[in-house]
Enzyme design. Sequence first.
Site, PDB file in Angstrom:
ATOM      1  N   GLU A   1     -12.780  -2.441  11.804  1.00 18.50           N
ATOM      2  CA  GLU A   1     -12.661  -1.699  10.539  1.00 18.50           C
ATOM      3  C   GLU A   1     -13.766  -2.070   9.554  1.00 18.50           C
ATOM      4  O   GLU A   1     -14.325  -1.219   8.881  1.00 18.50           O
ATOM      5  CB  GLU A   1     -11.284  -1.982   9.922  1.00 18.50           C
TER       6      GLU A   1
ATOM      7  N   GLU B   1       0.824  -1.213   0.000  1.00 14.26           N
ATOM      8  CA  GLU B   1       0.000   0.000   0.000  1.00 14.26           C
ATOM      9  C   GLU B   1       0.863   1.270   0.000  1.00 14.26           C
ATOM     10  O   GLU B   1       0.614   2.205   0.758  1.00 14.26           O
ATOM     11  CB  GLU B   1      -0.934   0.017   1.209  1.00 14.26           C
TER      12      GLU B   1
ATOM     13  N   ASP C   1      -8.267  -9.297   3.806  1.00 15.96           N
ATOM     14  CA  ASP C   1      -8.110  -8.188   4.736  1.00 15.96           C
ATOM     15  C   ASP C   1      -9.193  -8.143   5.796  1.00 15.96           C
ATOM     16  O   ASP C   1     -10.196  -7.498   5.612  1.00 15.96           O
ATOM     17  CB  ASP C   1      -8.154  -6.867   3.942  1.00 15.96           C
TER      18      ASP C   1
HETATM   19  C1  LIG Z   1      -2.550   0.290   8.422  1.00 18.37           C
HETATM   20  O1  LIG Z   1      -3.098   0.257   7.152  1.00 18.37           O
HETATM   21  C2  LIG Z   1      -4.184  -0.602   6.929  1.00 18.37           C
HETATM   22  C3  LIG Z   1      -5.320   0.095   6.181  1.00 18.37           C
HETATM   23  O2  LIG Z   1      -5.779   1.200   6.886  1.00 18.37           O
HETATM   24  C4  LIG Z   1      -6.448  -0.889   6.065  1.00 18.37           C
HETATM   25  O3  LIG Z   1      -7.518  -0.341   5.367  1.00 18.37           O
HETATM   26  C5  LIG Z   1      -6.022  -2.140   5.392  1.00 18.37           C
HETATM   27  O4  LIG Z   1      -6.991  -2.995   5.708  1.00 18.37           O
HETATM   28  O5  LIG Z   1      -4.857  -2.669   5.963  1.00 18.37           O
HETATM   29  C6  LIG Z   1      -3.774  -1.832   6.128  1.00 18.37           C
HETATM   30  C7  LIG Z   1      -2.698  -2.632   6.828  1.00 18.37           C
HETATM   31  O6  LIG Z   1      -3.045  -3.557   7.542  1.00 18.37           O
HETATM   32  O7  LIG Z   1      -1.528  -2.347   6.662  1.00 18.37           O
END
Ligand SMILES: CO[C@H]1[C@H](O)[C@@H](O)[C@H](O)O[C@@H]1C(=O)O
Length: 716
Positions: free
Chosen positions: A408, A307, A380
Amino acid sequence: MSGKICRLLVLFFLLPNIILAESGEKLWLRYLPLDNAKVVDYTNAIRSLVVAGDDAVISAAAEEIQMAFNGLTGNDLRNVNRPGAGALLIGTPENRLIRDLELSSELEKCGEEGYIIRTFPVRNGQMTVIAANTSAGVLYGTFDLIRRMQTGESISKLEVNESPAFKIRVLNHWDNLNGTVERGYAGHSIWFNRPEDWSVRSAQYKYYARANASVGINGTVINNVNADPNVLTAEYIEKYARIADIFRPYNMKIYMSVNFASPAVIGGLENSDPFNPAVQQWWKDKAAEIYQSIPDFGGFLVKANSEGQPGPMDYGRTHKDGANMMAKALQPHNGIVMWRAFVYEPGDDERSVQAYNEFMPFDGEFEDNVIVQVKNGPVDFMPRESFSPLFGGMQKSPVMIEFQITQEYLGHSNHLAYLSTMWKEVLDAETFAKGVGSSVAKTTDGTLFNHELTAISAVSNIGRDINWTGHHFGQSNWYAFGRLAWDYDLLSEDIAEEWVKMTFVHDQKFVEPVVDIMMRSREAVVNYMNPLGLHHIMGWDHHFGPEPWTDIPGAREDWLPRYYHNASEFGIGFDRTTNGSNLVSQYHSPLNKIYNDPLLVPENLLLWFHHLPWNYRLQNGLKLWDAMVYKYYEGVEEARLFQNRWDRLEGYIDDRRFKEIQYKLKLQTTEAIWWRDACVLYFQTYSNLPIPAELERPVHDLDELKELKFDMKHHN
Ligand SMILES: CO[C@H]1[C@H](O)[C@@H](O)[C@H](O)O[C@@H]1C(=O)O
């Protein structure tokens, strides 16, 4: 100074403390008076305390049991030097009083942090002993005894042997140095950018450490994995050292998330290439500097090349190269590297297969003090996913689970979702890595692959909210994570019951319905959001509320929800079979075949692995469309049921918490209906099939829902 100003000033300085003392910050450590019969029982068993040891950890244990005993029974424990009838003796074999009990063969099985609790007959009665090899073990044993009293168990004949399933049990905070919290729904960071003075903060940090120690959590990473390089500057190292001093008596280590590009960004080096000797030296010096201030610093947590975060691949190197370089810098100090396998970068690979593809080639090639931290599922933290195939896949290098306590994708802090059931589902899942009996838990706790280094982590839901977690029931997830990290064989019901009794009251008329709500809650959320293995159809950036539609301004193509549910006139679901992205082949046999076959795959993962026509017949005889719609409606009915049940519990607990929870449950029902209507109506535009006749009609219409989404986005 006038009396008025004086009072105002006093109020100004005292207010933060009053708020701390008055509020939900007490968590499950309330120590409120028990009923008379219990008080009599407990004071019969224990009246005095012998502390066999004098280090800070044992002293913390002694202070805790004094406080708990006093709160629960109204009586103080007398401090005495010699054990006898009615004594509670706590200590390690370093002390003669413990050695004299000849417990060595039992203590051998306790390891470093385990403990035993025993009732011994002595002249004129009996005494109770908490013994362990280390003071840390004594601390955990003490909290065990306290929990028994808090939950009203008998303590008159104790024969307890405990040792933790994982060596390292850590929380991950995603807190930024500016005080915001990524995916945090309980206010700003308790760690960073706080206006209050140190005495207020340190009081809270001590409370935090006690709460963690009470469930066996022995470490914490206090900053976000999307790490600011500045966390490695002297200012923050000093801050971490001050916090570590507060944690130490509670056997909590502090860890740090670090940014891979730090040598270039704050060190002034030309690059952060792990093969550059100057970069290697920079990390060594940095590690030495940290350990100078924090001798028991735990180590680094790293998110690299995911990311948009920097990483070794920026220089044509690999995860192995990056992790090992940091590991070598930490080795002289016994620190570890938790290197994350959440490596989401849009590319050729379908998202769910990416981590396995990137990490399997390095199995066995990491330094001994590296552990690969893997999210529980391959995508995720969805309300439900299959487990990550890296569990049982990677065998030569140690792997640890990362769970997410913060919700989340499960309604933020608006929804009651007790997550122990979800985590148990993952921990208990059979990987078949070494045939039957190879649960995910066993692939990570050292039993199956003989790893020394074992760990488990979870992303925290804690913020500056008075109740710590935004939703009172969010506390139960923090609690449950600790309990499972210690012993994953515990039952979710039992953990819930403990927590309810400790946090609220013992009355079974309250405890039973509340535990029942908790036990049903995660599945309810799955049903009104993502039934049958659907996933990632929540708002694309804030992850709140439904957003199955595609016309979302600004959203990236591969993040569009449509990408994950793939709804079309033909059907719905993500094809991860051998004909699709082939995630199924990353699993051991027979799971690969089971998941590949729509007739064999568990119904709750059907659309996770398969794309199927709307009129596909499920094993239960229902058409896919009908089955999906029923699930959405069932989820809403469950939310309504929680609300109704809770309404009937008025009067059992204090009004403030009762009303705050009541309000959240109302929100949950409203939002469950929002989810149901949005998904059913949107998918109906493809299925062209009716909502089954006996069900009520949606209360929203689709256009209105699309608008609502944007309101909620701003609201969050
Ligand atoms: C910290 O960043 C997060 C991000 O906000 C989240 O939307 C995603 O699920 O995973 C990432 C991760 O776990 O690195």
